[in-house]
Design a protein around this motif. Structure first.
Motif, PDB file in Angstrom:
ATOM      1  N   ASN A  24       0.492   7.960  10.940  1.00  0.00           N
ATOM      2  CA  ASN A  24       0.766   7.393  12.263  1.00  0.00           C
ATOM      3  C   ASN A  24      -0.479   6.791  12.886  1.00  0.00           C
ATOM      4  OD1 ASN A  24       3.507   8.006  12.249  1.00  0.00           O
ATOM      5  ND2 ASN A  24       3.169  10.034  13.102  1.00  0.00           N
ATOM      6  N   ASP A  25      -1.572   7.503  12.774  1.00  0.00           N
ATOM      7  CA  ASP A  25      -2.830   7.027  13.339  1.00  0.00           C
ATOM      8  C   ASP A  25      -3.286   5.736  12.649  1.00  0.00           C
ATOM      9  OD1 ASP A  25      -4.790   7.602  15.341  1.00  0.00           O
ATOM     10  OD2 ASP A  25      -6.195   8.146  13.741  1.00  0.00           O
ATOM     11  N   LEU A  26      -3.219   5.729  11.334  1.00  0.00           N
ATOM     12  CA  LEU A  26      -3.610   4.534  10.588  1.00  0.00           C
ATOM     13  C   LEU A  26      -2.683   3.354  10.873  1.00  0.00           C
ATOM     14  CD1 LEU A  26      -4.582   6.282   7.273  1.00  0.00           C
ATOM     15  CD2 LEU A  26      -6.100   4.796   8.617  1.00  0.00           C
ATOM     16  N   ALA A  27      -1.388   3.619  11.052  1.00  0.00           N
ATOM     17  CA  ALA A  27      -0.448   2.541  11.367  1.00  0.00           C
ATOM     18  C   ALA A  27      -0.803   1.898  12.706  1.00  0.00           C
ATOM     19  CB  ALA A  27       0.983   3.072  11.386  1.00  0.00           C
ATOM     20  N   LEU A  28      -1.162   2.718  13.687  1.00  0.00           N
ATOM     21  CA  LEU A  28      -1.575   2.170  14.980  1.00  0.00           C
ATOM     22  C   LEU A  28      -2.830   1.315  14.834  1.00  0.00           C
ATOM     23  CD1 LEU A  28      -0.992   5.287  17.273  1.00  0.00           C
ATOM     24  CD2 LEU A  28       0.324   3.143  17.262  1.00  0.00           C
ATOM     25  N   TYR A  29      -3.779   1.808  14.066  1.00  0.00           N
ATOM     26  CA  TYR A  29      -5.008   1.058  13.839  1.00  0.00           C
ATOM     27  C   TYR A  29      -4.711  -0.259  13.119  1.00  0.00           C
ATOM     28  CZ  TYR A  29      -9.605  -0.241  12.094  1.00  0.00           C
ATOM     29  OH  TYR A  29     -10.754  -0.935  11.808  1.00  0.00           O
ATOM     30  N   LEU A  30      -3.882  -0.191  12.082  1.00  0.00           N
ATOM     31  CA  LEU A  30      -3.563  -1.398  11.305  1.00  0.00           C
ATOM     32  C   LEU A  30      -2.773  -2.415  12.122  1.00  0.00           C
ATOM     33  CD1 LEU A  30      -2.844   0.264   7.872  1.00  0.00           C
ATOM     34  CD2 LEU A  30      -4.612  -1.464   8.326  1.00  0.00           C
ATOM     35  N   ASP A  31      -2.059  -1.957  13.139  1.00  0.00           N
ATOM     36  CA  ASP A  31      -1.359  -2.899  14.025  1.00  0.00           C
ATOM     37  C   ASP A  31      -2.339  -3.834  14.716  1.00  0.00           C
ATOM     38  OD1 ASP A  31       1.148  -1.934  13.436  1.00  0.00           O
ATOM     39  OD2 ASP A  31       1.311  -0.701  15.245  1.00  0.00           O
ATOM     40  N   ALA A  39      -8.829   0.531   5.632  1.00  0.00           N
ATOM     41  CA  ALA A  39      -7.790   1.258   6.362  1.00  0.00           C
ATOM     42  C   ALA A  39      -6.465   1.191   5.604  1.00  0.00           C
ATOM     43  CB  ALA A  39      -7.632   0.690   7.768  1.00  0.00           C
ATOM     44  N   LEU A  40      -6.176   0.054   5.028  1.00  0.00           N
ATOM     45  CA  LEU A  40      -4.944  -0.085   4.251  1.00  0.00           C
ATOM     46  C   LEU A  40      -4.968   0.828   3.027  1.00  0.00           C
ATOM     47  CD1 LEU A  40      -2.225  -1.437   3.968  1.00  0.00           C
ATOM     48  CD2 LEU A  40      -3.350  -3.320   2.786  1.00  0.00           C
ATOM     49  N   ARG A  41      -6.104   0.942   2.393  1.00  0.00           N
ATOM     50  CA  ARG A  41      -6.233   1.867   1.255  1.00  0.00           C
ATOM     51  C   ARG A  41      -6.007   3.316   1.686  1.00  0.00           C
ATOM     52  NH1 ARG A  41     -11.362  -1.108  -0.898  1.00  0.00           N
ATOM     53  NH2 ARG A  41     -10.371  -2.737  -2.116  1.00  0.00           N
ATOM     54  N   TYR A  42      -6.593   3.683   2.837  1.00  0.00           N
ATOM     55  CA  TYR A  42      -6.369   5.035   3.363  1.00  0.00           C
ATOM     56  C   TYR A  42      -4.887   5.255   3.652  1.00  0.00           C
ATOM     57  CZ  TYR A  42     -11.257   6.418   3.985  1.00  0.00           C
ATOM     58  OH  TYR A  42     -12.557   6.771   3.775  1.00  0.00           O
ATOM     59  N   GLU A  44      -2.305   3.816   2.238  1.00  0.00           N
ATOM     60  CA  GLU A  44      -1.596   3.968   0.967  1.00  0.00           C
ATOM     61  C   GLU A  44      -1.852   5.340   0.352  1.00  0.00           C
ATOM     62  OE1 GLU A  44      -3.126   0.544  -1.049  1.00  0.00           O
ATOM     63  OE2 GLU A  44      -1.635  -0.793  -0.154  1.00  0.00           O
ATOM     64  N   TYR A  45      -3.076   5.833   0.446  1.00  0.00           N
ATOM     65  CA  TYR A  45      -3.420   7.158  -0.066  1.00  0.00           C
ATOM     66  C   TYR A  45      -2.611   8.240   0.654  1.00  0.00           C
ATOM     67  CZ  TYR A  45      -6.025  11.488  -0.684  1.00  0.00           C
ATOM     68  OH  TYR A  45      -6.378  12.801  -0.935  1.00  0.00           O
ATOM     69  N   TYR A  46      -2.618   8.184   1.989  1.00  0.00           N
ATOM     70  CA  TYR A  46      -1.898   9.211   2.745  1.00  0.00           C
ATOM     71  C   TYR A  46      -0.391   9.084   2.602  1.00  0.00           C
ATOM     72  CZ  TYR A  46      -6.077  11.213   4.706  1.00  0.00           C
ATOM     73  OH  TYR A  46      -7.277  11.854   4.843  1.00  0.00           O
ATOM     74  N   GLN A  47       0.106   7.875   2.379  1.00  0.00           N
ATOM     75  CA  GLN A  47       1.530   7.721   2.128  1.00  0.00           C
ATOM     76  C   GLN A  47       1.915   8.403   0.817  1.00  0.00           C
ATOM     77  OE1 GLN A  47       4.068   6.073   4.160  1.00  0.00           O
ATOM     78  NE2 GLN A  47       5.098   7.495   2.790  1.00  0.00           N
ATOM     79  N   LYS A  48       1.082   8.221  -0.199  1.00  0.00           N
ATOM     80  CA  LYS A  48       1.333   8.874  -1.484  1.00  0.00           C
ATOM     81  C   LYS A  48       1.285  10.391  -1.340  1.00  0.00           C
ATOM     82  CE  LYS A  48      -0.401   9.137  -6.205  1.00  0.00           C
ATOM     83  NZ  LYS A  48      -1.455   8.793  -7.137  1.00  0.00           N
ATOM     84  N   LYS A  49       0.284  10.899  -0.639  1.00  0.00           N
ATOM     85  CA  LYS A  49       0.161  12.344  -0.438  1.00  0.00           C
ATOM     86  C   LYS A  49       1.347  12.881   0.360  1.00  0.00           C
ATOM     87  CE  LYS A  49      -3.354  13.953  -2.335  1.00  0.00           C
ATOM     88  NZ  LYS A  49      -3.121  14.605  -3.635  1.00  0.00           N
TER      89      LYS A  49
END
Length: 92
Positions: A24-31, A39-42, A44-49
């Motif tokens: 959620n935090d990364l999605a807000l940042y990527l917006d 950030a996109l790599r992070y 994707e990493y957290y989505q996989k986890k």
């Protein structure tokens, strides 16, 4: 349910929660920073986890959301206990 199993379930729920928070935090940042490759790599990493933790939890303890389908031929979402019912209602 045994104490060790309950502890493992709680640990897994905590991992799901932490990965979900990061997503959620990364999605807000990527917006606001859509070209930030790191950030996109992070994300994707957290989505996989998050997917791994969720799949593990659901295979051991049952569904966390209604999106889960099964091959039983019936609606099983209502069958409990639900994740939040075990942990908190034991003390009531």
């Amino acid at each position: 349910m045994g104490i060790e199993i309950e502890r493992n379930r709680a640990v897994l729920l905590n991992k799901i929660s932490k990965a979900g928070f990061a997503l959620n935090d990364l999605a807000l940042y990527l917006d606001t920073h859509p070209t930030d490759v790191n950030a996109l790599r992070y994300y994707e990493y957290y989505q996989k986890k998050h997917d791994e933790f969720t799949n593990e939890y659901e295979s051991k303890y049952g569904p966390l959301t209604r999106k889960i389908t099964n091959n039983s031929g019936k609606w099983t979402w209502y069958e409990g206990p639900w994740p939040w019912e075990r942990e908190y209602n034991e003390e009531i």
